[in-house]
Each structure stands twice: as C-alpha cells, then as structure tokens.
Design a protein around this motif. Sequence first.
Motif, PDB file in Angstrom:
ATOM      1  N   ASP A  31       0.846  -1.191   0.000  1.00  0.00           N
ATOM      2  CA  ASP A  31       0.000   0.000   0.000  1.00  0.00           C
ATOM      3  C   ASP A  31       0.884   1.244   0.000  1.00  0.00           C
ATOM      4  O   ASP A  31       1.729   1.419   0.887  1.00  0.00           O
ATOM      5  CB  ASP A  31      -0.907  -0.004   1.226  1.00  0.00           C
ATOM      6  CG  ASP A  31      -1.838   1.194   1.256  1.00  0.00           C
ATOM      7  OD1 ASP A  31      -1.393   2.275   1.685  1.00  0.00           O
ATOM      8  OD2 ASP A  31      -3.003   1.057   0.863  1.00  0.00           O
ATOM      9  N   TYR A  32       0.684   2.136  -0.984  1.00  0.00           N
ATOM     10  CA  TYR A  32       1.618   3.249  -1.139  1.00  0.00           C
ATOM     11  C   TYR A  32       1.607   4.195   0.057  1.00  0.00           C
ATOM     12  O   TYR A  32       2.652   4.763   0.415  1.00  0.00           O
ATOM     13  CB  TYR A  32       1.347   4.001  -2.439  1.00  0.00           C
ATOM     14  CG  TYR A  32       0.044   4.750  -2.533  1.00  0.00           C
ATOM     15  CD1 TYR A  32      -0.034   6.096  -2.209  1.00  0.00           C
ATOM     16  CD2 TYR A  32      -1.111   4.106  -2.975  1.00  0.00           C
ATOM     17  CE1 TYR A  32      -1.233   6.791  -2.304  1.00  0.00           C
ATOM     18  CE2 TYR A  32      -2.308   4.797  -3.071  1.00  0.00           C
ATOM     19  CZ  TYR A  32      -2.367   6.134  -2.741  1.00  0.00           C
ATOM     20  OH  TYR A  32      -3.557   6.818  -2.826  1.00  0.00           O
ATOM     21  N   THR A  46       1.490   4.160  -9.554  1.00  0.00           N
ATOM     22  CA  THR A  46       1.085   3.829 -10.921  1.00  0.00           C
ATOM     23  C   THR A  46       0.888   2.320 -11.006  1.00  0.00           C
ATOM     24  O   THR A  46       0.841   1.625  -9.991  1.00  0.00           O
ATOM     25  CB  THR A  46       2.148   4.270 -11.945  1.00  0.00           C
ATOM     26  OG1 THR A  46       3.319   3.441 -11.791  1.00  0.00           O
ATOM     27  CG2 THR A  46       2.541   5.745 -11.760  1.00  0.00           C
ATOM     28  N   GLU A  47       0.829   1.818 -12.243  1.00  0.00           N
ATOM     29  CA  GLU A  47       0.712   0.377 -12.422  1.00  0.00           C
ATOM     30  C   GLU A  47       1.998  -0.346 -12.034  1.00  0.00           C
ATOM     31  O   GLU A  47       1.999  -1.567 -11.822  1.00  0.00           O
ATOM     32  CB  GLU A  47       0.347   0.059 -13.887  1.00  0.00           C
ATOM     33  CG  GLU A  47       1.461   0.275 -14.907  1.00  0.00           C
ATOM     34  CD  GLU A  47       1.685   1.752 -15.243  1.00  0.00           C
ATOM     35  OE1 GLU A  47       2.654   2.036 -15.976  1.00  0.00           O
ATOM     36  OE2 GLU A  47       0.896   2.609 -14.790  1.00  0.00           O
ATOM     37  N   ARG A  48       3.102   0.385 -11.929  1.00  0.00           N
ATOM     38  CA  ARG A  48       4.385  -0.217 -11.558  1.00  0.00           C
ATOM     39  C   ARG A  48       4.415  -0.405 -10.037  1.00  0.00           C
ATOM     40  O   ARG A  48       4.410   0.575  -9.300  1.00  0.00           O
ATOM     41  CB  ARG A  48       5.538   0.689 -11.983  1.00  0.00           C
ATOM     42  CG  ARG A  48       5.573   1.010 -13.466  1.00  0.00           C
ATOM     43  CD  ARG A  48       6.669   2.028 -13.748  1.00  0.00           C
ATOM     44  NE  ARG A  48       6.738   2.363 -15.157  1.00  0.00           N
ATOM     45  CZ  ARG A  48       6.136   3.403 -15.716  1.00  0.00           C
ATOM     46  NH1 ARG A  48       5.373   4.207 -14.968  1.00  0.00           N
ATOM     47  NH2 ARG A  48       6.266   3.648 -17.009  1.00  0.00           N
ATOM     48  N   PRO A  49       4.483  -1.636  -9.562  1.00  0.00           N
ATOM     49  CA  PRO A  49       4.425  -1.847  -8.115  1.00  0.00           C
ATOM     50  C   PRO A  49       5.661  -1.331  -7.393  1.00  0.00           C
ATOM     51  O   PRO A  49       6.779  -1.400  -7.907  1.00  0.00           O
ATOM     52  CB  PRO A  49       4.288  -3.367  -7.974  1.00  0.00           C
ATOM     53  CG  PRO A  49       4.772  -3.930  -9.258  1.00  0.00           C
ATOM     54  CD  PRO A  49       4.499  -2.912 -10.315  1.00  0.00           C
ATOM     55  N   VAL A  50       5.427  -0.764  -6.218  1.00  0.00           N
ATOM     56  CA  VAL A  50       6.483  -0.408  -5.279  1.00  0.00           C
ATOM     57  C   VAL A  50       6.202  -1.204  -4.009  1.00  0.00           C
ATOM     58  O   VAL A  50       5.043  -1.322  -3.583  1.00  0.00           O
ATOM     59  CB  VAL A  50       6.492   1.103  -4.992  1.00  0.00           C
ATOM     60  CG1 VAL A  50       7.454   1.442  -3.859  1.00  0.00           C
ATOM     61  CG2 VAL A  50       6.848   1.890  -6.251  1.00  0.00           C
ATOM     62  N   MET A  89      10.085  -8.181 -18.880  1.00  0.00           N
ATOM     63  CA  MET A  89      10.419  -9.556 -19.250  1.00  0.00           C
ATOM     64  C   MET A  89      10.434 -10.447 -18.002  1.00  0.00           C
ATOM     65  O   MET A  89      10.118 -11.633 -18.066  1.00  0.00           O
ATOM     66  CB  MET A  89      11.782  -9.591 -19.954  1.00  0.00           C
ATOM     67  CG  MET A  89      11.808  -8.825 -21.267  1.00  0.00           C
ATOM     68  SD  MET A  89      10.593  -9.465 -22.461  1.00  0.00           S
ATOM     69  CE  MET A  89      11.296 -11.067 -22.810  1.00  0.00           C
ATOM     70  N   GLN A  90      10.841  -9.856 -16.897  1.00  0.00           N
ATOM     71  CA  GLN A  90      10.732 -10.528 -15.602  1.00  0.00           C
ATOM     72  C   GLN A  90       9.735  -9.728 -14.776  1.00  0.00           C
ATOM     73  O   GLN A  90      10.004  -8.571 -14.451  1.00  0.00           O
ATOM     74  CB  GLN A  90      12.074 -10.588 -14.881  1.00  0.00           C
ATOM     75  CG  GLN A  90      11.990 -11.319 -13.540  1.00  0.00           C
ATOM     76  CD  GLN A  90      13.341 -11.414 -12.839  1.00  0.00           C
ATOM     77  OE1 GLN A  90      14.352 -10.971 -13.380  1.00  0.00           O
ATOM     78  NE2 GLN A  90      13.345 -11.980 -11.642  1.00  0.00           N
ATOM     79  N   PRO A  91       8.586 -10.294 -14.467  1.00  0.00           N
ATOM     80  CA  PRO A  91       7.575  -9.544 -13.711  1.00  0.00           C
ATOM     81  C   PRO A  91       8.139  -9.001 -12.398  1.00  0.00           C
ATOM     82  O   PRO A  91       8.952  -9.668 -11.743  1.00  0.00           O
ATOM     83  CB  PRO A  91       6.478 -10.588 -13.459  1.00  0.00           C
ATOM     84  CG  PRO A  91       6.654 -11.586 -14.554  1.00  0.00           C
ATOM     85  CD  PRO A  91       8.131 -11.645 -14.803  1.00  0.00           C
ATOM     86  N   PRO A  92       7.734  -7.779 -12.015  1.00  0.00           N
ATOM     87  CA  PRO A  92       8.297  -7.151 -10.809  1.00  0.00           C
ATOM     88  C   PRO A  92       8.225  -8.004  -9.555  1.00  0.00           C
ATOM     89  O   PRO A  92       9.159  -7.994  -8.741  1.00  0.00           O
ATOM     90  CB  PRO A  92       7.454  -5.884 -10.672  1.00  0.00           C
ATOM     91  CG  PRO A  92       7.038  -5.547 -12.057  1.00  0.00           C
ATOM     92  CD  PRO A  92       6.821  -6.866 -12.732  1.00  0.00           C
ATOM     93  N   LEU A  93       7.128  -8.749  -9.381  1.00  0.00           N
ATOM     94  CA  LEU A  93       7.022  -9.539  -8.151  1.00  0.00           C
ATOM     95  C   LEU A  93       8.056 -10.657  -8.088  1.00  0.00           C
ATOM     96  O   LEU A  93       8.358 -11.162  -7.008  1.00  0.00           O
ATOM     97  CB  LEU A  93       5.610 -10.108  -8.019  1.00  0.00           C
ATOM     98  CG  LEU A  93       4.514  -9.108  -7.631  1.00  0.00           C
ATOM     99  CD1 LEU A  93       3.161  -9.787  -7.556  1.00  0.00           C
ATOM    100  CD2 LEU A  93       4.829  -8.426  -6.294  1.00  0.00           C
ATOM    101  N   GLU A  94       8.607 -11.036  -9.254  1.00  0.00           N
ATOM    102  CA  GLU A  94       9.665 -12.049  -9.234  1.00  0.00           C
ATOM    103  C   GLU A  94      10.909 -11.521  -8.520  1.00  0.00           C
ATOM    104  O   GLU A  94      11.637 -12.274  -7.875  1.00  0.00           O
ATOM    105  CB  GLU A  94      10.009 -12.500 -10.647  1.00  0.00           C
ATOM    106  CG  GLU A  94       8.972 -13.430 -11.264  1.00  0.00           C
ATOM    107  CD  GLU A  94       9.445 -14.044 -12.562  1.00  0.00           C
ATOM    108  OE1 GLU A  94      10.669 -13.970 -12.846  1.00  0.00           O
ATOM    109  OE2 GLU A  94       8.601 -14.604 -13.291  1.00  0.00           O
ATOM    110  N   TYR A  95      11.161 -10.215  -8.648  1.00  0.00           N
ATOM    111  CA  TYR A  95      12.298  -9.627  -7.947  1.00  0.00           C
ATOM    112  C   TYR A  95      12.099  -9.748  -6.439  1.00  0.00           C
ATOM    113  O   TYR A  95      13.038 -10.026  -5.687  1.00  0.00           O
ATOM    114  CB  TYR A  95      12.452  -8.156  -8.334  1.00  0.00           C
ATOM    115  CG  TYR A  95      12.954  -7.932  -9.743  1.00  0.00           C
ATOM    116  CD1 TYR A  95      14.312  -7.775 -10.005  1.00  0.00           C
ATOM    117  CD2 TYR A  95      12.070  -7.883 -10.813  1.00  0.00           C
ATOM    118  CE1 TYR A  95      14.776  -7.556 -11.301  1.00  0.00           C
ATOM    119  CE2 TYR A  95      12.518  -7.668 -12.106  1.00  0.00           C
ATOM    120  CZ  TYR A  95      13.878  -7.512 -12.345  1.00  0.00           C
ATOM    121  OH  TYR A  95      14.331  -7.303 -13.627  1.00  0.00           O
ATOM    122  N   VAL A  96      10.867  -9.524  -6.002  1.00  0.00           N
ATOM    123  CA  VAL A  96      10.558  -9.658  -4.578  1.00  0.00           C
ATOM    124  C   VAL A  96      10.751 -11.105  -4.136  1.00  0.00           C
ATOM    125  O   VAL A  96      11.369 -11.380  -3.096  1.00  0.00           O
ATOM    126  CB  VAL A  96       9.119  -9.188  -4.283  1.00  0.00           C
ATOM    127  CG1 VAL A  96       8.768  -9.418  -2.811  1.00  0.00           C
ATOM    128  CG2 VAL A  96       8.952  -7.717  -4.645  1.00  0.00           C
TER     129      VAL A  96
END
Length: 386
Positions: A31-32, A46-50, A89-96
């Motif tokens: 939640d921002y 935005t649509e880009r998750p933080v 190419m690698q979804p952001p949640l994969e980094y998490v």
Amino acid sequence: MRLTESFYRRKVAQCQNELKRRDLKGMLVLDYKNIWYLTGFFHFPTERPVAVFVPVDDEPALFIPKLEEDQVRGNWMSRVETYFEYPGMQPPLEYVADFLSSQGLEKEEIGFEGSTAVRTLRQLKELLPDVTWVETGEIIAQMRLVKDEEEIALIRKAAEYSDFMVCEGVRILKEKGLVTELELLREVVNRTTDKMLAELGDIVYVGGIADGLVCSGERSAFPHGLPSNRKLQRGDNLILSFGCVVGGYNAESERTFFIGKPSDRQREVYRLLQEAQQKGTMALTTGQTCAAANRICLDTIREAGLGQYIKHRQGHGIGIANHEPPWIEDGDQTVLRANMVVSSEPGIYVPDEGGFRISDTVLITDADPERLTRFPRNLEDVLIEL
C-alpha cells in the motif's frame, strides 16, 4: 517540514516488534500510503508496483521501478532493489520473490496487508508456494491511529494553511464580487500553493498540496458536490471546504457562509449545526468511543427534528491520508486515545434549500480536545456582505 530518519526507523522498529510477537519473519508492504508512512519514500502510485519488505530483525528493503531510482537518492534506506519496467520480461514480483528466497525465507511465515489485490496475492503464492502468508495489515493500521509529536507538528501546520484557504475564499469574494464556484476554488488554491511553496521550501508534493470543494446555493446540499460554473448569488449558503498537506500529513477546515443577510430559516439551522458541532467536538475525549461521540453529535440534530437531513457521520481520522481510521460513526467502537487526530464535521443538508457544515481538525488530548483549525464559527463571523 519533513519527518526525519529517526522517525522512520522508530516506525520500522515498532512494526518489527509486533512481527516478533507474532513469530513472523517479516511483512511485505504494498500500500503506497503505508510505504510513505514507514519509509518516507513518497511517489506517484502507478501500475508499476512499489514494495517494502520489513524483516523481523534486519534493515527493510525497498523495491522500486528503475525510473524512480533518482527519487530514492538521499532516502535513509540502504537496501534498494530496482526492476526495469512493468510488465517487464521478468515480472516485478519475481524480484521480490527472488530477494525473499535469497534471504532464506522461502519456507517461512510472512505477513501481508489485507488491502493486497487478490491477483497480487495469487502471484506471490505461485512464486513462493512454501511461504505461509499471514494477513497482518492491522499492524500498520494500529500504528497510524496515534500520532507522534513530529506528525502532529506537520498536521498543525497543515491546519494553519487550511484556515488560510478559508480566509482567502472570503477575501477573494470581497475583492472580486460574485464569481463562480470554479473561479473561487482556482484562485484560493493558487494563492495557497504559492504561499506554501514560498514558505516551506522542500515539500512533499504528491497529487497536490492544497485543494477543496466550493458549493453554493441549492448545490450546497450535496455533501461532496464538485465545483461548477454556477455563479454565486446573494442569499446563498456557501460551503468552503479546504484541505492542505504538509510533509505528507493532512488537515481540513470547512465553514458555511451566507452571502448577504441570512433568512430566519438559515439562522435557525446554522445555530443548530453549530451546537451539534460543539457538542460533538467536546465529546472527542480519551476513553470515549467513536460511536458514542458520533451519537452525541448527531442526536443534537435528530432531537431538533432535522434528522432526515443528516447524510453522513460526524467525522473520520486524519493523518497521512485525509480519510483514515478511526471513524467517528455508530459502527466504530474504537476507544479514543490521546494524540489521535480526527475531523468533527456534522452536516445538515436540506434539499432545494442548501447545506450547512462546519469541520475542524481536532487533536485528542488527555485534557479537552484541541481544535487545530481555528477559523471562527459563530454566525456573525460567517456573514459575507457584498
């Protein structure tokens, strides 16, 4: 007018203590507003998750899109992970997920906020099938209920600017005469923004630092009526509803004015509203429940025979969000505590006639409640002779 590193470290430590008590290895925050609250990293959602991962016994980690990395320079956090784009190419949640696995947490119990999107939670469970995800959003929600002195200082300053907006609304009408609702709102916002930028220097600017609603005549009977091109007229009820943000913290000040000489009916309803707002405000004391304060306030209107013109609760919490818990409403049994900040804003809305609302930002103390917004509310103070 910004919070310090020590504030954010203290909040992270509070969160970690609660995680430890629940025997959890950490909590993922998406939640921002909670990210703002825990880290001071203010950003446009935005649509880009933080995301922020708060481990139980280590430094928190911030996950941001690469386009935000310049924004994070100077932030106190030492662990910052970036990803290139969304969907990527690698979804952001994969980094998490990769980060959590690298920390040996792929089989542990980890907290998440109840506001997490169903799709996001499903992706996390697919990426980390052996993690036990535990809903823990109430941890930060409970922390946000009671403000620290540093937060209260920011809200006090926001309240000063909110009152300034109300004053400027009256001043503009006396300078320019019967303008439209939109013209009045734009001029108030422009003057206030210029003042804040000149006086505050480095500020948090996410979605505007000053804004509000201007509703007049019959339209003032719409509690959230958006400003229009309607030109103000003599005899109007005029609701000026303004709020400011300082250092990420909100305040609001609202008053009902009368353009020209008010009718006997306007005087009668306004005085009733003023009485209800006064009783409701003084009921905002430590140990009182939100529901009880709300009943004291709104029953004043009901007992006078105007209950059918009530359209909302007495108020709501104010902090890093303009509307946040606790809710001064019949359904909220939260017990008020010192250093909570809430609005006291009963309204009476008579169709085809007009609306009446007074709102103050109120600090709960161990003594009497303190109005942080102080624009006068007596009838003689809200008459605008043009």
